[in-house]
Scaffold this active site. Structure first.
Site, short mmCIF file in Angstrom:
data_model
loop_
_atom_site.label_atom_id
_atom_site.label_comp_id
_atom_site.label_asym_id
_atom_site.label_seq_id
_atom_site.Cartn_x
_atom_site.Cartn_y
_atom_site.Cartn_z
N ARG A 1 47.08 39.43 40.36
CA ARG A 1 45.76 40.10 40.34
C ARG A 1 45.45 40.53 38.92
O ARG A 1 46.33 41.04 38.22
CB ARG A 1 45.79 41.36 41.21
CG ARG A 1 45.98 41.13 42.68
CD ARG A 1 46.44 42.39 43.36
NE ARG A 1 47.71 42.86 42.80
CZ ARG A 1 48.29 44.02 43.08
NH1 ARG A 1 47.72 44.86 43.91
NH2 ARG A 1 49.45 44.36 42.55
N GLU A 2 44.22 40.34 38.51
CA GLU A 2 43.82 40.84 37.19
C GLU A 2 44.00 42.35 37.18
O GLU A 2 43.78 43.02 38.18
CB GLU A 2 42.37 40.47 36.90
CG GLU A 2 42.20 39.00 36.63
CD GLU A 2 40.74 38.58 36.48
OE1 GLU A 2 39.92 39.40 36.06
OE2 GLU A 2 40.44 37.42 36.81
N GLY B 1 34.33 49.91 49.21
CA GLY B 1 33.72 49.81 47.89
C GLY B 1 32.38 49.11 47.99
O GLY B 1 31.79 49.01 49.07
N CYS C 1 37.99 35.49 42.05
CA CYS C 1 38.67 34.71 43.10
C CYS C 1 38.05 34.84 44.49
O CYS C 1 37.68 33.83 45.08
CB CYS C 1 40.14 35.12 43.16
SG CYS C 1 41.04 34.63 41.68
N LYS D 1 36.47 45.13 38.63
CA LYS D 1 37.45 46.17 38.95
C LYS D 1 37.98 46.76 37.65
O LYS D 1 37.71 46.21 36.57
CB LYS D 1 38.57 45.62 39.82
CG LYS D 1 39.47 44.61 39.15
CD LYS D 1 40.61 44.36 40.11
CE LYS D 1 41.62 43.39 39.63
NZ LYS D 1 42.77 43.29 40.49
P1 NAD Z 1 39.84 31.18 33.27
O1 NAD Z 1 38.49 30.62 33.31
O2 NAD Z 1 40.08 32.57 32.80
O3 NAD Z 1 40.80 30.24 32.39
C1 NAD Z 1 40.78 28.85 32.42
C2 NAD Z 1 41.05 28.37 31.00
O4 NAD Z 1 41.28 26.98 31.01
C3 NAD Z 1 39.89 28.62 30.04
O5 NAD Z 1 40.35 29.34 28.92
C4 NAD Z 1 39.44 27.21 29.67
O6 NAD Z 1 38.92 27.12 28.37
C5 NAD Z 1 40.72 26.45 29.82
N1 NAD Z 1 40.55 25.00 29.97
C6 NAD Z 1 39.61 24.33 30.67
N2 NAD Z 1 39.80 22.99 30.55
C7 NAD Z 1 40.89 22.82 29.76
C8 NAD Z 1 41.56 21.69 29.27
N3 NAD Z 1 41.18 20.46 29.58
N4 NAD Z 1 42.63 21.89 28.49
C9 NAD Z 1 43.04 23.13 28.17
N5 NAD Z 1 42.42 24.25 28.59
C10 NAD Z 1 41.36 24.10 29.39
O7 NAD Z 1 40.42 31.01 34.74
P2 NAD Z 1 41.53 31.90 35.48
O8 NAD Z 1 40.95 33.17 35.97
O9 NAD Z 1 42.77 31.95 34.66
O10 NAD Z 1 41.79 30.99 36.75
C11 NAD Z 1 42.44 29.75 36.65
C12 NAD Z 1 42.79 29.27 38.03
O11 NAD Z 1 43.70 30.19 38.66
C13 NAD Z 1 41.58 29.19 38.98
O12 NAD Z 1 41.78 28.11 39.86
C14 NAD Z 1 41.66 30.50 39.74
O13 NAD Z 1 41.06 30.42 41.01
C15 NAD Z 1 43.15 30.68 39.88
N6 NAD Z 1 43.58 32.07 40.02
C16 NAD Z 1 42.97 33.05 39.29
C17 NAD Z 1 43.41 34.37 39.42
C18 NAD Z 1 42.74 35.47 38.65
O14 NAD Z 1 42.98 36.64 38.97
N7 NAD Z 1 41.94 35.18 37.64
C19 NAD Z 1 44.48 34.68 40.28
C20 NAD Z 1 45.10 33.64 40.97
C21 NAD Z 1 44.65 32.34 40.85
#
Ligand code: NAD
Length: 445
Positions: free
Chosen positions: A160-161, A262, A269, A330
């Site tokens: 979780r963030e 909330g 997500c 959040k």
């Molecule tokens: P984000 O958008 O913060 O990060 C994705 C990163 O990937 C970006 O910095 C983007 O520039 C980079 N990127 C895109 N194409 C690329 C490439 N070809 N080569 C290298 N880098 C590349 O996304 P996030 O929040 O980290 O989420 C990523 C995945 O994880 C999603 O599928 C999301 O659903 C999942 N997830 C997110 C969370 C969360 O809390 N953020 C938690 C669990 C799962």
């Protein structure tokens, strides 16, 4: 073990930092030039507690590197994680897999012929994605055989963030979806530093791993939507949501997490994952009625916040000065994705209100968002509140909890406070002369 993490977002960067801290050699690939430059300058591109320290120390120890050249890293990698974004597609409710597939193709082109590599999705991806990646690689590289030269696995991430480092280090479980012992053994070995602490590793097939992630987020969305509805009922019948929430959460069958009312769930997500889950159900002829209802109820809830503000103020919002505390979805994150503020601010402005908002970590660039056009940013909570008619709390940052009711009353021009996070003491607020409306308290004007 040599790990390549593609994507330096919340998931990729946190996973890369934590895995390097476990002693692995990790290279994190990021194609966004601005983000990469900031990382190379040891600047973390978003707010996540403890992340900066972890990145700095592991970089200094030579275990963590950043680059934009994926092709140079593939040959030496044991595991290539895909951790890029899977936002909701523009035209429908599906997850947009274009970033994932672009990475898969790039990996395929440079996969070595003389060593075995595991490609694992960390991104949240629909059922069948690992299989599709495998087919794409096989099509681009007929010289390589799946299950021999390369293995495609699913390893969804549950962090979780705001508490991402702790969540990565102390997960409730690790889920690994595989079709081979090779991939299972390698990924299990990767998580060995956390498994002695009793963290279970669930090894399953890829489809189950992929669906487990959506089923988890779907359930969390249902839980939040449920407590929000019960809170609305409390407001009508005069029951106390705080006590109810406590008693409900003490039931071991229910649990206390994700049981706080909330403004409606938001973030990077739950909104997109519930939509994608609903879409997976539709595609396979299995309508997920609970999920579809939760999406509708949640959307209505966020939209109704402006009505709540007007109703509490007892006046139309035309010309009203509204102070907003909290813009991010959040606390302890700078992430604005699907935050309630993105719906509430434009609606209040549409009704003629003037908005002055304060958030400790929402990036300055947020001001350029179309949803925030016409909104003023304050540089402190007190500056936002000063001379406002109404105070609206949208995010429960700790620094807001310490605000004194008397000071709020003195600074406000009006006396109305709408608290969508229940951060203040109701009696103290009322004693200070404020009309204070919380979630789940009987509301009679
Ligand atoms: P984000 O958008 O913060 O990060 C994705 C990163 O990937 C970006 O910095 C983007 O520039 C980079 N990127 C895109 N194409 C690329 C490439 N070809 N080569 C290298 N880098 C590349 O996304 P996030 O929040 O980290 O989420 C990523 C995945 O994880 C999603 O599928 C999301 O659903 C999942 N997830 C997110 C969370 C969360 O809390 N953020 C938690 C669990 C799962």
């Amino acid at each position: 073990m040599q790990i390549t993490m593609v994507g330096a977002g919340y998931v990729g960067l946190v996973s890369a930092a934590c895995l390097s801290d476990f002693g692995m050699n990790v290279v994190c690939v990021e194609t966004d030039r601005n983000r990469l430059d900031r990382l190379l300058d040891e600047e973390i591109p978003f707010h996540e507690p403890e992340l900066e320290t972890l990145v700095r120390s592991n970089r200094a120890d030579g275990r963590l590197r950043f680059t934009d050249k994926l092709e140079n890293e593939i040959e030496d990698s044991d595991i290539l994680f895909i951790a890029v974004g899977t936002p909701m597609s523009r035209l429908g409710r599906d997850a947009d897999l274009s970033q994932v597939m672009a990475v898969a193709d790039e990996i395929a082109r440079s996969l070595p012929t003389d060593r075995v590599v595991v490609v694992a999705t960390k991104s949240t991806v629909p059922v069948g994605t690992a299989r599709e990646i495998e087919s794409r690689i096989a099509a681009l590289r007929p010289d390589l055989k799946s299950g021999e030269s390369f293995h495609v696995a699913s390893n969804p991430e549950f962090l979780r963030e705001g508490s991402a480092i702790d969540d990565f280090r102390h997960p409730d479980r690790v889920v690994i979806g595989v079709t081979s012992d090779f991939a299972s053994d390698l990924l299990t070995r990767l998580y060995r530093p956390i498994s002695p602490r009793g963290v279970p590793i669930v090894v399953t097939d890829r489809e189950t791993a992929e669906l487990t992630k959506y089923a988890t987020n779907g359930f969390l969305a249902l839980k939040i939507t449920y407590i929000n509805e019960i809170a609305s009922l409390c407001e009508k019948v005069g029951a106390n949501i705080k006590d109810l929430e406590t008693a409900l959460g003490m039931d071991g069958r229910i649990g206390s997490k994700f049981l706080h009312p909330g403004p409606g769930y938001g973030g990077s997500c739950l909104p997109k994952d519930t939509e994608a889950l609903g879409q997976i159900g539709s595609r396979y002829g299995q309508t997920l009625q609970l999920i579809e209802t939760a999406i509708r109820v949640n959307t209505e809830r966020v939209k109704s916040i402006a009505d709540r503000v007007a109703e509490t103020a007892g006046r139309p919002l035309q010309g009203a000065q509204v102070a907003i505390l909290g813009l991010t979805f959040k606390p302890e994150t700078s992430d604005l994705r699907e935050a309630a503020s993105l719906t509430v601010v434009p609606e209040l402005i549409r009704r003629g209100a003037r908005i002055r908002a304060y958030d400790p970590k929402a990036p300055d660039e947020a001001g350029a968002r179309v949803e925030f056009a016409g909104m003023e940013r304050a540089n402190s909570a007190l500056a936002a509140i000063e001379n406002a008619d109404v105070l609206l709390v949208l995010t429960e940052w700790n620094e807001f909890r310490g605000l004194s009711p008397v000071q709020i009353r003195e600074l406000l021009a009006g006396n109305v406070v709408v608290d969508m996070r229940n951060i203040f003491d109701a009696d103290a607020m009322k004693q200070a002369g404020l009309i204070y409306r919380r979630i789940g308290d009987l509301w009679i004007r």
